[in-house]
Write a protein that holds these residues in place. Structure first.
Motif, mmCIF file in Angstrom:
data_model
loop_
_atom_site.group_PDB
_atom_site.id
_atom_site.type_symbol
_atom_site.label_atom_id
_atom_site.label_comp_id
_atom_site.label_asym_id
_atom_site.label_seq_id
_atom_site.Cartn_x
_atom_site.Cartn_y
_atom_site.Cartn_z
ATOM 1 N N LYS A 90 -4.242 -66.836 -59.183
ATOM 2 C CA LYS A 90 -5.345 -65.879 -58.991
ATOM 3 C C LYS A 90 -4.926 -64.427 -59.247
ATOM 4 O O LYS A 90 -5.742 -63.608 -59.634
ATOM 5 C CB LYS A 90 -5.921 -66.028 -57.584
ATOM 6 C CG LYS A 90 -4.910 -65.788 -56.487
ATOM 7 C CD LYS A 90 -5.483 -66.109 -55.135
ATOM 8 C CE LYS A 90 -4.409 -65.946 -54.075
ATOM 9 N NZ LYS A 90 -4.845 -66.352 -52.755
ATOM 10 N N GLN A 140 -9.062 -67.426 -54.348
ATOM 11 C CA GLN A 140 -9.895 -66.320 -53.858
ATOM 12 C C GLN A 140 -9.596 -65.074 -54.684
ATOM 13 O O GLN A 140 -8.431 -64.668 -54.801
ATOM 14 C CB GLN A 140 -9.549 -66.054 -52.382
ATOM 15 C CG GLN A 140 -10.474 -65.113 -51.669
ATOM 16 C CD GLN A 140 -11.785 -65.793 -51.293
ATOM 17 O OE1 GLN A 140 -11.795 -66.989 -51.031
ATOM 18 N NE2 GLN A 140 -12.861 -65.042 -51.292
ATOM 19 N N SER A 189 -9.541 -61.679 -54.623
ATOM 20 C CA SER A 189 -9.625 -60.446 -53.848
ATOM 21 C C SER A 189 -9.390 -59.203 -54.709
ATOM 22 O O SER A 189 -9.788 -58.100 -54.356
ATOM 23 C CB SER A 189 -8.620 -60.482 -52.706
ATOM 24 O OG SER A 189 -7.345 -60.716 -53.226
#
Ligand SMILES: [Zn+2]
Ligand SMILES: [Zn+2]
Length: 398
Positions: free
Chosen positions: A292, A319, A321
């Motif tokens: 990620k 995720q 972020s």
């Protein structure tokens, strides 16, 4: 339940031997994590249902997802015949109506004796995903080869076997004679997914489409380089990876290698190199690392109106972020998630191999030797070392 009755009624002598050869398949069965795969006989169906194809496997290749399964990083319903990449020859076509070479749903041109590759998923062809949404790989009653328990259907659901039974909703593509089975084996997973990820109709419609960044050059990344250079006609495809060997292979396929060492200075240097040639950023970025944290860099390198294809992060630890909605809006980005592919992507993949077979070093991504089916565990050991993008298994050499 196909064929079990026939296998039990065999009688005596030489005939029995001949019949045995014709009535049983040999498959490498995965029982549990930490245990070697075991060769097992599975009865061949005595009669096929309408639209089924019994395919005698020629070669299979070991995909990264199978490595994850045997090492326990990924859960599959066990026991099962693993393997979804491969090429085989149609031995029988199922039909209740005709005899001889019969028509088949979405594959009426196929005949017994044809050498084929096939989609990794079997779809119903009727549900909204299959029809309205044009996403048959998300069919409500999806079955995926190499991911189904041995007790499902004939049990011949994976490519690490002498035979596989293809269901009526599986797309099969006849292979041109001049393409070797080895070279075609990864087409039905890695290459077809790349064709979907970089679908010409989805790439930016305005602008030159001359530059891209490929993050991660495993086999998908390498095929992505080839596709972007040869099919899309890009001038520059920058390849980012931590592995110098992989980058060498990517270079042979037309990529510009940029080694990732992991420090911040490194990111700045890569950005400088790319922006010297493309000051406004690249047209396309492809994420094929599964990590990620690479997203931030990919977004930074894209031009306004650029296209970002997410392909590698097929796991929950993804995720995002580092990515803000504001960035997506202000840069007018298109971000597309890609999972597997459609039948027409597989057709395109085979066409691509055929068209560029002499210009691309397609053999160089494969293990030079093909392992016998009985050496499947050695083949897996070899695959775990990562020396080759794909280790090849010869399914008829048991
Ligand atoms: Zn695969
Ligand atoms: Zn469906």
């Amino acid at each position: 339940m196909h064929g079990r009755k026939a296998a039990c009624t065999l009688r005596g002598g030489w005939n029995r031997l001949q019949l045995r050869r014709a009535t049983k398949a040999v498959a490498a069965v995965f029982h549990e994590v930490g245990k070697p795969l075991e060769l097992q006989e599975i009865p061949l169906p005595d009669k096929l249902n309408e639209g089924e194809l019994l395919v005698r496997m020629e070669v299979a290749t070991i995909c990264g997802s199978d490595l994850h399964t045997v090492s326990g990083k990924r859960q599959e319903p066990m026991p099962l015949v693993l393997g979804h990449e491969g090429v085989g020859v149609i031995e029988r076509i199922g039909s209740d109506i005709f005899s001889g070479n019969r028509p088949r749903h979405r594959g009426w041109k196929l005949q017994e004796g044809d050498r084929v590759t096939f989609s990794v998923a079997d779809s119903c062809g009727l549900c909204p995903e299959c029809t309205l949404h044009k996403l048959p790989q998300k069919c409500v009653s999806l079955m995926k080869y190499g991911h189904s328990r041995i007790s499902e259907g004939s049990g011949l659901n994976g490519t690490y076997a002498s035979h596989i039974l293809l269901r009526p909703g599986t797309h099969a593509v006849k292979l041109p004679n001049q393409l070797s089975s080895r070279v075609c084996a990864p087409a039905n997973c890695a290459l077809a997914t790349v064709v979907n990820a970089l679908d010409m109709a989805r790439l930016p419609r305005y602008g030159a489409n001359k530059s891209a960044v490929v993050q991660g050059v495993g086999l998908l990344g390498i095929y992505a380089v080839a596709w972007l250079r040869k099919r899309v006609g890009m001038d520059s495809v920058f390849c980012l990876d931590t592995d110098a060997e992989r980058l060498k292979t990517a270079k042979r396929f037309g990529g510009i290698p940029l080694l990732v060492t992991g420090d911040d200075q490194d990111v700045l240097e890569r950005s400088r190199t790319i922006r010297e040639m493309y000051p406004r950023g690249v047209d396309v970025a492809v994420e094929m690392t599964g990590a990620k944290h690479v997203i931030h860099e990919g977004v930074q390198l894209l031009r306004n109106g650029g296209h970002y294809s997410f392909t590698g992060m097929v796991h929950p630890d993804s995720q995002l972020s580092s990515l803000t909605g504001e960035t997506i809006i202000r840069k007018c980005l298109t971000i597309r998630g890609v999972h597997n592919y459609t039948p027409w992507n597989l057709e395109e993949a085979v066409k691509f191999l055929d068209e560029f077979r002499e210009e691309l070093p397609l053999e160089s991504v494969l293990s030079p030797t093909s392992y016998r089916l009985s050496q499947i565990n050695e083949a897996f050991q070899q695959a775990h070392t990562g020396s080759y993008c794909r280790v090849v298994v010869d399914c008829q050499n048991i």
